[in-house]
Design a protein around this motif. Structure first.
Motif, mmCIF file in Angstrom:
data_model
loop_
_atom_site.group_PDB
_atom_site.id
_atom_site.type_symbol
_atom_site.label_atom_id
_atom_site.label_comp_id
_atom_site.label_asym_id
_atom_site.label_seq_id
_atom_site.Cartn_x
_atom_site.Cartn_y
_atom_site.Cartn_z
ATOM 1 N N ARG A 1 31.326 24.137 7.402
ATOM 2 C CA ARG A 1 30.523 24.640 6.407
ATOM 3 C C ARG A 1 28.999 24.244 6.777
ATOM 4 O O ARG A 1 28.060 25.136 6.597
ATOM 5 C CB ARG A 1 30.665 23.804 4.933
ATOM 6 C CG ARG A 1 31.660 23.980 4.016
ATOM 7 C CD ARG A 1 31.874 23.107 2.850
ATOM 8 N NE ARG A 1 32.800 23.549 2.035
ATOM 9 C CZ ARG A 1 32.776 24.441 0.849
ATOM 10 N NH1 ARG A 1 31.513 24.891 0.874
ATOM 11 N NH2 ARG A 1 33.650 24.777 0.188
ATOM 12 N N GLU A 2 28.680 23.015 7.458
ATOM 13 C CA GLU A 2 27.509 22.815 7.905
ATOM 14 C C GLU A 2 27.083 23.859 9.126
ATOM 15 O O GLU A 2 26.035 24.334 9.188
ATOM 16 C CB GLU A 2 27.574 21.484 8.487
ATOM 17 C CG GLU A 2 27.449 20.385 7.360
ATOM 18 C CD GLU A 2 27.694 18.864 8.077
ATOM 19 O OE1 GLU A 2 26.752 18.277 7.802
ATOM 20 O OE2 GLU A 2 28.710 18.580 8.590
ATOM 21 N N HIS B 1 26.215 26.942 7.482
ATOM 22 C CA HIS B 1 24.537 26.869 6.901
ATOM 23 C C HIS B 1 23.862 26.912 7.751
ATOM 24 O O HIS B 1 22.720 27.615 7.388
ATOM 25 C CB HIS B 1 24.820 25.454 6.300
ATOM 26 C CG HIS B 1 23.374 25.078 5.424
ATOM 27 N ND1 HIS B 1 23.145 26.104 4.263
ATOM 28 C CD2 HIS B 1 22.185 24.195 5.752
ATOM 29 C CE1 HIS B 1 21.868 25.429 3.981
ATOM 30 N NE2 HIS B 1 21.695 24.544 4.757
ATOM 31 N N LYS B 2 23.914 26.379 8.894
ATOM 32 C CA LYS B 2 22.923 26.548 9.921
ATOM 33 C C LYS B 2 22.687 28.226 10.522
ATOM 34 O O LYS B 2 21.620 28.402 11.183
ATOM 35 C CB LYS B 2 23.192 25.784 11.333
ATOM 36 C CG LYS B 2 22.876 24.188 11.195
ATOM 37 C CD LYS B 2 23.246 23.508 12.474
ATOM 38 C CE LYS B 2 22.944 22.169 12.129
ATOM 39 N NZ LYS B 2 22.685 21.214 13.325
ATOM 40 N N ASP C 1 22.625 30.421 8.300
ATOM 41 C CA ASP C 1 22.089 30.880 7.147
ATOM 42 C C ASP C 1 23.385 31.925 6.404
ATOM 43 O O ASP C 1 22.949 32.713 5.746
ATOM 44 C CB ASP C 1 21.022 31.978 7.153
ATOM 45 C CG ASP C 1 20.009 31.346 8.166
ATOM 46 O OD1 ASP C 1 19.781 29.999 7.866
ATOM 47 O OD2 ASP C 1 19.381 31.792 9.036
ATOM 48 N N PHE C 2 24.563 31.196 6.209
ATOM 49 C CA PHE C 2 25.429 31.723 5.578
ATOM 50 C C PHE C 2 26.282 30.514 4.632
ATOM 51 O O PHE C 2 26.622 29.494 4.963
ATOM 52 C CB PHE C 2 26.538 32.287 6.617
ATOM 53 C CG PHE C 2 27.711 32.941 5.860
ATOM 54 C CD1 PHE C 2 27.657 34.386 5.453
ATOM 55 C CD2 PHE C 2 28.972 32.401 5.279
ATOM 56 C CE1 PHE C 2 28.717 35.108 4.812
ATOM 57 C CE2 PHE C 2 29.801 32.980 4.500
ATOM 58 C CZ PHE C 2 29.725 34.344 4.438
ATOM 59 N N ASP C 3 26.450 30.892 3.208
ATOM 60 C CA ASP C 3 26.616 30.200 2.304
ATOM 61 C C ASP C 3 27.918 30.514 1.867
ATOM 62 O O ASP C 3 28.327 31.438 1.309
ATOM 63 C CB ASP C 3 25.874 30.144 1.075
ATOM 64 C CG ASP C 3 26.331 29.022 0.001
ATOM 65 O OD1 ASP C 3 26.862 27.714 0.672
ATOM 66 O OD2 ASP C 3 26.331 29.571 -1.122
ATOM 67 N N VAL C 4 29.170 29.553 2.179
ATOM 68 C CA VAL C 4 30.557 29.902 2.082
ATOM 69 C C VAL C 4 30.884 30.234 0.525
ATOM 70 O O VAL C 4 31.494 31.210 -0.102
ATOM 71 C CB VAL C 4 31.549 28.567 2.604
ATOM 72 C CG1 VAL C 4 32.839 28.959 2.068
ATOM 73 C CG2 VAL C 4 31.208 28.459 4.037
ATOM 74 N N ASP C 5 30.405 29.090 -0.465
ATOM 75 C CA ASP C 5 30.612 29.385 -1.821
ATOM 76 C C ASP C 5 30.140 30.702 -2.387
ATOM 77 O O ASP C 5 30.361 30.992 -3.583
ATOM 78 C CB ASP C 5 29.945 28.080 -2.590
ATOM 79 C CG ASP C 5 30.854 26.862 -1.942
ATOM 80 O OD1 ASP C 5 31.921 26.760 -2.141
ATOM 81 O OD2 ASP C 5 30.044 26.010 -1.573
ATOM 82 N N THR C 6 29.043 31.369 -1.916
ATOM 83 C CA THR C 6 28.381 32.468 -2.425
ATOM 84 C C THR C 6 29.235 33.492 -2.321
ATOM 85 O O THR C 6 29.575 34.477 -3.067
ATOM 86 C CB THR C 6 27.120 32.889 -1.737
ATOM 87 O OG1 THR C 6 26.200 31.803 -1.957
ATOM 88 C CG2 THR C 6 26.437 34.022 -2.338
ATOM 89 N N TYR C 7 30.091 33.678 -1.319
ATOM 90 C CA TYR C 7 31.104 34.964 -0.841
ATOM 91 C C TYR C 7 32.486 34.443 -0.929
ATOM 92 O O TYR C 7 33.378 35.430 -0.827
ATOM 93 C CB TYR C 7 30.609 35.375 0.780
ATOM 94 C CG TYR C 7 29.128 35.904 0.435
ATOM 95 C CD1 TYR C 7 28.692 36.914 0.096
ATOM 96 C CD2 TYR C 7 28.101 34.949 1.188
ATOM 97 C CE1 TYR C 7 27.122 37.466 0.045
ATOM 98 C CE2 TYR C 7 26.860 35.384 1.377
ATOM 99 C CZ TYR C 7 26.322 36.580 0.822
ATOM 100 O OH TYR C 7 25.075 36.917 0.734
#
Length: 688
Positions: A362-363, A366-367, A369-375
Motif C-alpha cells: 500500500r505504501e 501510495h508513493k 500516487d495510486f490509492d488501492v481503496d479507490t479502485y
C-alpha cells in the motif's frame, strides 16, 4: 524460339504424368505466402498493446522459421527435378542422337524451369492470397480480436519475399540440372529405362536378428521417454532415446525389406492369389532400395504428428484454466526485508529495491500516487515466511535419498515457504477454495502442480516433522490439499506450508501479497482501471519499487497470444513436413511406376485385365504409403506421452481434440497425395 516451343510442348506432355510436381510447387508457394502474410493481416485487428507485442514476436519468429522452411522446400524441388530428369533420360538421349548439343538440352531445361517457376509462382500466389483471407479470420479468432474493420488484404512484403525465395530455389534447380546433364553419357541416356536398381538378397537370419534387436532397442527408447524428463539425470539425456529411435527405425526398415517377402511366401494360398506375388515383390523391392528415404520420411511424419498435436493442445489449454486459477482481477506481490545477500543471490532483485522492501505494498503504491481503496475491492493482504534452515530436502524427510536418485534435477536446497492458517483461509474464501483447520502442533501442505504432489506426499506419508521457532509441527494429512495463493493461467503451486498463526512471526517474513478485484465490473471498466493501474510503471519511484503485478486480463491476453503463436508455428512446420514427406513418397512411387511400365505390359500379355492391374497398383502404393506412417504413428504415441509430461504446465486436457485435428491434416494432405499418386501412376502404366 524453337527451344521455347519445344519446352512448352514438353511441359504440356508431362503435365498429366507429373501433376504431383506442379501441385507441390503451387502448394509450397501458397503456404509460404500465407504464413508470411500474417504480419499484414494482423494490422487491421483491434487488439490490446500486449497482444500486439505477442503478434510482433510471432511474425519475427515465423520469419526465421521461413528460412528453415525454404531449405526444406528447396531440397524438395531439387529432388523432384532430379526425378523428372531421370524419367526423361531416354528423351535426352534421342536429342543427342539427332545432333542436339548438351548445351541446348540444358537450355530446354532452363526454359522449362522458368516456365514452370512462373506458372507455379503465379497460381501459388493467387491461391495464397485467397487462402490468406481465410487465415485472417483464423488469426482474429485465435487472438480473439475485433474484425469489424476486416478488408481484403494483399501483402506486398510476403509476395516479394515468396518470389525472392522461390526465385533462388529455381536458380539452384537450373544449376543442378545443367550439372546433371553435362555428366550424362549418350549410352547411359539411351538405355536408362532398361537399368534397374540391383536388389541384394539379405541373409534371413541376419534380418530376423536385426528386426528383434531393433524392436528391443526401440522398446527401451519408448520406456526412457515415457517417464518424461523426471526419469533422467540430465535434460541432455533425452538425446539418447532419440538417437536409439532413429537407428532402430533404420534397421527395422532394413530388416523388414529382407523378411517381408520371405514371410509372405510361407502363406502360399495368399501369396499366389491374384497378383499378390507381384505386389509383394514390388513392395519388398521398394523398401529394400529406399531404406534411408523411408527412415527419413517416417521420422518426418513422427515430428509432424507430435508438433501438430502439441501445438494445437497448447492453444486449446492455455485459457481453459483461467477461471479456476485466476478467479480475481489483480494480485500484487513484493519481497520483504531484502538484504544485500538476497539481492546478490537473485537475478530479479536490485540494490535500489532494498529500501522499498521495508514498507508495505500500500505504501509503495501510495508513493506512486495510486490509492488501492479507490479502485480495488475485496482486498486481502498477508505475508508468507521463510527460514534459512528449512529446505526442501528437510521437509521430505527420509524420502530425500530416494528422491535425489529419481528426480536429480530438483533444487533440494531451496527454501520452503510458510503461511499462517488465518491468512490462508482469507485467501481461500476470496479464491473459492476449501478452508483449513489445524491443531496447535499440525501443518498441511497445499499444492496443485501434478509433478510435485507425489514428492510432497511421500514426505507427508513419512510424518516428516518441521521445526519453526523452537517448536515442532507434524503433518495433519498424508496427502497435499489442493490449493494456491498466486493467480496464474495454470496450476503452478509446488507446495506451500500452512501452519498455526503462532508458528511464525514478523522476523522471518519473506513476501507480501495483496489480492483484490476491480471496483468496476464491466469489461470496459476493468480495462480502464487496469490501464490506469499499470501506468504507475512510468512513475519515477517505480524504479525503486520491488512490487510485481499480475492481472487476470494480462494473463488472458498472454495465454491467448502465446497459444496462437505456438499454434501457427506448429501448423507452419507441420504442414511443410507433412507435404514434404508425402511428396517424396509420391515422386518415388511415380518413378517406380515409370520404371516398371514394361512389367505391367507383361501382366497384360499373360492375361491380367485392366481392373486387376489397377487394383494391384492401388494396393502396392497403399502399402508403400502406410509403412512409414504406421511406424510414425507408433513412435508418436510415446512422443506425445513425453510431450504430455512437459505440457502439464500449460494444461493438456484437450489433447484428444488436438490429435483428432492432426489426424484430419494427415488424411487431407497425406491421403490427398496418396490418391493423386495412384491416379498419376495409373496414367503412366496405362497402355497407350
Amino acid at each position: 524460339m524453337t527451344l521455347f516451343k519445344l519446352s512448352i510442348q514438353n511441359i504440356k506432355k508431362s503435365f498429366k504424368d507429373y501433376a504431383i510436381y506442379f501441385f507441390t510447387l503451387i502448394l509450397g508457394v501458397a503456404i509460404f505466402y500465407v504464413f508470411n502474410a500474417l504480419d499484414s493481416q494482423t494490422v487491421m485487428m483491434n487488439v490490446s498493446s500486449n497482444t500486439k507485442e505477442i503478434i510482433k514476436l510471432m511474425t519475427n519468429i515465423l520469419a526465421g522459421v521461413s528460412v528453415f522452411v525454404s531449405f526444406i522446400l528447396g531440397f524438395l524441388i531439387i529432388y523432384a527435378s532430379s526425378f523428372l530428369i531421370k524419367r526423361r533420360k531416354k528423351e535426352f538421349g534421342i536429342y543427342l542422337t539427332l545432333g542436339m548439343s548438351k548445351r541446348k538440352i540444358a537450355g530446354i531445361l532452363f526454359l522449362e524451369t522458368v516456365c514452370i517457376g512462373i506458372l507455379s509462382l503465379g497460381i501459388g500466389l493467387i491461391l495464397g492470397i485467397f487462402l490468406s483471407q481465410f487465415m485472417s479470420v483464423l488469426v482474429a479468432n485465435m487472438f480473439e480480436a475485433d474484425l469489424t474493420k476486416f478488408t481484403f488484404v494483399f501483402s506486398s512484403t510476403a509476395c516479394i519475399k515468396t518470389m525472392l525465395y522461390f526465385g533462388i530455389m529455381y536458380v539452384l534447380v537450373m544449376i543442378f540440372n545443367t550439372i546433371n546433364i553435362s555428366k550424362c553419357k549418350l549410352i547411359d541416356l539411351l538405355h536408362a529405362n532398361k537399368k534397374t536398381e540391383k536388389m541384394k538378397l539379405k541373409n534371413p537370419m541376419l534380418c530376423m536378428f536385426l528386426f528383434f534387436l531393433s524392436s528391443f532397442i526401440l522398446g527401451y527408447a519408448y520406456y526412457k521417454v515415457t517417464g518424461g524428463l523426471e526419469q533422467m539425470q540430465e535434460v541432455t539425456e533425452i538425446f539418447v532415446p532419440i538417437l536409439l529411435g532413429v537407428l532402430s527405425t533404420f534397421f527395422l526398415f532394413w530388416s523388414l525389406a529382407g523378411l517381408l517377402l520371405k514371410m509372405a511366401k510361407k502363406k502360399k494360398k495368399t501369396y499366389y492369389k491374384g497378383l499378390n506375388s507381384f505386389i509383394l515383390k514390388q513392395v519388398s523391392s521398394k523398401i529394400n532400395t529406399t531404406v534411408f528415404s523411408m527412415t527419413v520420411i517416417c521420422l518426418m511424419l513422427f515430428i509432424t504428428i507430435c508438433v501438430l498435436s502439441s501445438a494445437l493442445s497448447i492453444k486449446n489449454s492455455m485459457t481453459s484454466h483461467l477461471k479456476t486459477f485466476s478467479p480475481i482481477d489483480v494480485e500484487i506481490t513484493k519481497p520483504l526485508d531484502l538484504t544485500e545477500k538476497r539481492v546478490n543471490d537473485s537475478w530479479q532483485y536490485k540494490e535500489e529495491m532494498i529500501e522499498d522492501s521495508k514498507i508495505s505494498i500500500r505504501e509503495s503504491l501510495h508513493k506512486m500516487d495510486f490509492d488501492v481503496d479507490t479502485y480495488f475491492t475485496d482486498i486481502v493482504s498477508f505475508h508468507t515466511y521463510q527460514i534459512d534452515s528449512i529446505l526442501l530436502k528437510d521437509t521430505i524427510g527420509t524420502y530425500y535419498e530416494e528422491a535425489k536418485e529419481k528426480y536429480p534435477y530438483l533444487r533440494y536446497e531451496s527454501k520452503e515457504e510458510f503461511i499462517k492458517v488465518s491468512d490462508y483461509n482469507q485467501v481461500a474464501r476470496l479464491l473459492g477454495l476449501e478452508e483449513i483447520s489445524l491443531k496447535e502442533n499440525e501443518y498441511v501442505i497445499v499444492a496443485n502442480y501434478d509433478g510435485w504432489i507425489p514428492i510432497r506426499n511421500e514426505g507427508l506419508k513419512k510424518g516428516t516433522p518441521v521445526t519453526l521457532l523452537n517448536r515442532t509441527y507434524y503433518p495433519k494429512n498424508t496427502e497435499c490439499i489442493d490449493g494456491f495463493i498466486e493467480i496464474s493461467n495454470n496450476a503452478i503451486n509446488m507446495g506451500l506450508f500452512v501452519v498455526p498463526d503462532d508458528a511464525v512471526n514478523e522476523t522471518i517474513r519473506a513476501k507480501e501479497y495483496l489480492l483484490g478485484n476491480y471496483k468496476k465490473q464491466t469489461e470496459e471498466g476493468k480495462k480502464k482501471i487496469e490501464a490506469l493501474f499499470l501506468n504507475i510503471e512510468k512513475h519515477p519511484y517505480a524504479k525503486e519499487a520491488s512490487i510485481e503485478v499480475t492481472t487476470k486480463i494480462y494473463l488472458y491476453e498472454a495465454s491467448v497470444g502465446l497459444g496462437a503463436m505456438v499454434t501457427f508455428i506448429g501448423l507452419y512446420l507441420g504442414i511443410i513436413f507433412l507435404m514434404s514427406s508425402a511428396a517424396i513418397l509420391a515422386l518415388k512411387e511415380l518413378s517406380e511406376s515409370s520404371d516398371n511400365k514394361e512389367r505391367y505390359s507383361m501382366l497384360r500379355k499373360i492375361g491380367a485385365d485392366e481392373k486387376l492391374i489397377e487394383k494391384a497398383l492401388f494396393r502396392q502404393i497403399a502399402i508403400f504409403f502406410l509403412f512409414p506412417l504406421l511406424l510414425a504413428m507408433i513412435h508418436s504415441i510415446f512422443g506425445i506421452l513425453f510431450c504430455n509430461s512437459i505440457l502439464e504446465t500449460f494444461g493438456n486436457e484437450k489433447l484428444l481434440e488436438s490429435i483428432l485435428m492432426t489426424a484430419f491434416f494427415l488424411i487431407l494432405l497425406y491421403g490427398g497425395y496418396f490418391i493423386l499418386t495412384y491416379l498419376c501412376s495409373k496414367n503412366i502404366i496405362r497402355e497407350k
